[in-house]
Design a protein around this motif. Structure first.
Motif, PDB file in Angstrom:
ATOM      1  N   GLU A 272       0.605  -1.261  -0.064  1.00  0.00           N
ATOM      2  CA  GLU A 272      -0.229   0.096   0.212  1.00  0.00           C
ATOM      3  C   GLU A 272       0.858   1.218   0.198  1.00  0.00           C
ATOM      4  O   GLU A 272       1.959   0.974   0.307  1.00  0.00           O
ATOM      5  CB  GLU A 272      -1.003  -0.011   1.202  1.00  0.00           C
ATOM      6  N   LYS A 278      -3.773  11.369  -0.716  1.00  0.00           N
ATOM      7  CA  LYS A 278      -4.625  10.341  -0.115  1.00  0.00           C
ATOM      8  C   LYS A 278      -5.619  11.073   0.777  1.00  0.00           C
ATOM      9  O   LYS A 278      -5.128  11.850   1.383  1.00  0.00           O
ATOM     10  CB  LYS A 278      -4.131   9.189   0.638  1.00  0.00           C
ATOM     11  N   GLN A 281      -9.062   9.735   5.570  1.00  0.00           N
ATOM     12  CA  GLN A 281      -9.636   8.460   5.927  1.00  0.00           C
ATOM     13  C   GLN A 281      -8.709   7.139   5.352  1.00  0.00           C
ATOM     14  O   GLN A 281      -8.607   6.004   5.881  1.00  0.00           O
ATOM     15  CB  GLN A 281     -11.161   8.060   5.632  1.00  0.00           C
ATOM     16  N   ASP A 282      -8.424   7.373   4.208  1.00  0.00           N
ATOM     17  CA  ASP A 282      -7.563   6.163   3.398  1.00  0.00           C
ATOM     18  C   ASP A 282      -6.158   6.332   4.130  1.00  0.00           C
ATOM     19  O   ASP A 282      -5.638   5.076   4.543  1.00  0.00           O
ATOM     20  CB  ASP A 282      -7.415   6.609   2.088  1.00  0.00           C
ATOM     21  N   ARG A 283      -5.671   7.342   4.466  1.00  0.00           N
ATOM     22  CA  ARG A 283      -4.380   7.367   5.144  1.00  0.00           C
ATOM     23  C   ARG A 283      -4.357   6.477   6.383  1.00  0.00           C
ATOM     24  O   ARG A 283      -3.323   5.877   6.693  1.00  0.00           O
ATOM     25  CB  ARG A 283      -3.894   8.599   5.038  1.00  0.00           C
ATOM     26  N   LYS A 285      -6.250   4.456   7.156  1.00  0.00           N
ATOM     27  CA  LYS A 285      -6.833   2.938   7.116  1.00  0.00           C
ATOM     28  C   LYS A 285      -5.473   2.356   6.744  1.00  0.00           C
ATOM     29  O   LYS A 285      -5.007   1.246   7.261  1.00  0.00           O
ATOM     30  CB  LYS A 285      -7.894   2.651   5.997  1.00  0.00           C
TER      31      LYS A 285
END
Length: 414
Positions: A272, A278, A281-283, A285
């Motif tokens: 990943e 990003k 929230q993606d960071r 996760k």
């Protein structure tokens, strides 16, 4: 001296024991007592030496002790940090060490909706960990009041200055009471930082933990000379030779991160990326997956090099050498946290050798070279799944061209 000997709340002692904290590190030993006495502290220490706990432990005790006599809606401690990831991490440290006390800690940062943050602030917060942007947004809107802050903490101060936050740091003073305790923590110090620090603190206790080696002694770090286009083969080999290891890879740009990810995916390696493009929230996760070990390979830009504490990183790989020599120390400092052993390896291409020279000048010593003979270098490329696939395609193409040539010759004879 052990943590159980400090005059701090029993709940904090119990939490430290559960977390495996027995004896303080050097920075903790030298910081905790003066902070408990209410003194200003200017502390300089390497990354990975336990700076966060050095201020979290005494501050939690101080806030907890006077909780009953303080206003319920008043923020008592403000921690200013440069990045969202660091804000979240420091908040978690405060929450873990302060579990069972009545102290409430909350992190405030941009990139997410502000309404839930405002609701949380309205319910009452004791310790606020914030990035400058969102903090000033809510101050200007009247949702955040800092006039009862008793303790101001600046963490990763050198990185805040690198990101251009010096005016924000100076501006926040206007909203704080004159009588307060100020704690200034930084991994490095120069004249600009020194000037800023002394403008904020009053008769501060100066603590500097700076051994001759800027890289922590429990980190083995070396460099290997690899051509730019061949780096992906050596990363593939590294991952395949250490399938159970947690590996953090640093690259120079966001685009580069995605290209390295694509190269790994071509050879069947799951990874990943973590970079500024990003969503928040993606960071979170991605960081969560890497922390738990669900993701073993994380490819990141320097956004995650400063201050982020990810447990049990076995290897740090500098896929690209950092443009700023200081960042080398922060990158390799993601492994070998606390008392753990760590390993770091840098891939240096011919065009990056001047950057390596700058890093070595900053370290005041050469980086150990990992020798690689021509046969081993060639074998690393030959055994790559990427190379095998490419070679197979080339052979198939050659076979098709050969068959086409045969057909043409056959037609010619007829």
């Amino acid at each position: 001296m052990k943590f159980e000997e400090y005059r701090i709340a029993p709940e904090i002692k119990q939490n430290l024991e559960k977390l495996g904290f027995k004896k303080p590190t050097d920075i903790q030993y030298k910081s905790i007592t003066p902070i408990l006495r209410g003194e200003d502290v200017l502390a300089i220490a390497q990354t990975g030496t336990g700076k966060t706990a050095a201020f979290a432990i005494p501050v939690l005790h101080l806030v907890n002790e006077t909780k009953k006599s303080a206003r319920a809606d008043a923020i008592r401690c403000l921690v200013m940090v440069p990045t969202r990831e660091l804000a979240i991490q420091i908040t978690e440290v405060f929450q873990k060490i302060g579990q069972g006390t009545k102290v409430k800690t909350f992190s405030l940062f941009g990139g997410v909706e502000q309404d839930p943050q405002i609701l949380k602030l309205e319910k009452g917060i004791d310790i606020l960990v914030a990035t400058p942007g969102r903090m000033f947004d809510l101050v200007s809107q009247g949702h955040l009041k800092l006039n009862h802050v008793e303790i101001l903490i600046l963490d990763e101060a050198d990185h805040m200055l690198d990101l251009g936050f010096i005016k924000d740091i100076q501006d926040v003073i206007r909203f704080l009471p004159r009588k307060r305790q100020t704690l200034f923590f930084s991994a490095t110090i120069n004249e600009t930082i020194k000037k800023l620090a002394y403008s904020l603190v009053h008769n501060a206790i100066r603590i500097q933990i700076s051994p001759n080696d800027k890289v922590a002694k429990n980190i083995q770090h070396a460099v290997i000379f690899v051509e730019m286009d061949d780096k992906r083969f050596f990363l593939e080999r590294m991952v395949n030779e250490h399938p159970e290891s947690k590996i953090l890879v640093f690259v120079r740009t966001k685009v580069r991160a995605e290209r390295v990810l694509a190269a790994m995916e071509r050879v069947g390696i799951k990874a990943e990326t973590l970079h500024g493009d990003k969503e928040q929230q993606d960071r979170l996760k991605v960081l969560g997956n890497f922390r738990t070990g669900e993701t073993k390979l994380l490819i990141a830009t320097d956004v995650s090099a400063r201050g982020i504490d990810i447990p049990n990183v076995d290897y740090v790989i500098n896929y690209d050498l950092p443009d700023v020599p200081e960042n080398y120390v922060h990158r390799v400092g993601r492994t070998g946290r606390g008392t753990q052993k760590g390993n770091a390896l840098s891939f240096c291409s011919a065009e990056e050798k001047p950057i390596l020279a700058e890093i070595e000048a900053f370290l005041n010593k050469p980086v150990q070279i990992m020798e690689l003979d021509k046969l081993e270098y060639a074998a690393t490329k030959d055994f790559s799944k990427d190379v095998t696939a490419a070679d197979l395609k080339a052979l198939l193409k050659e076979a098709e061209q050969f068959e086409e040539m045969k057909r043409k010759k056959s037609k010619g004879k007829k």
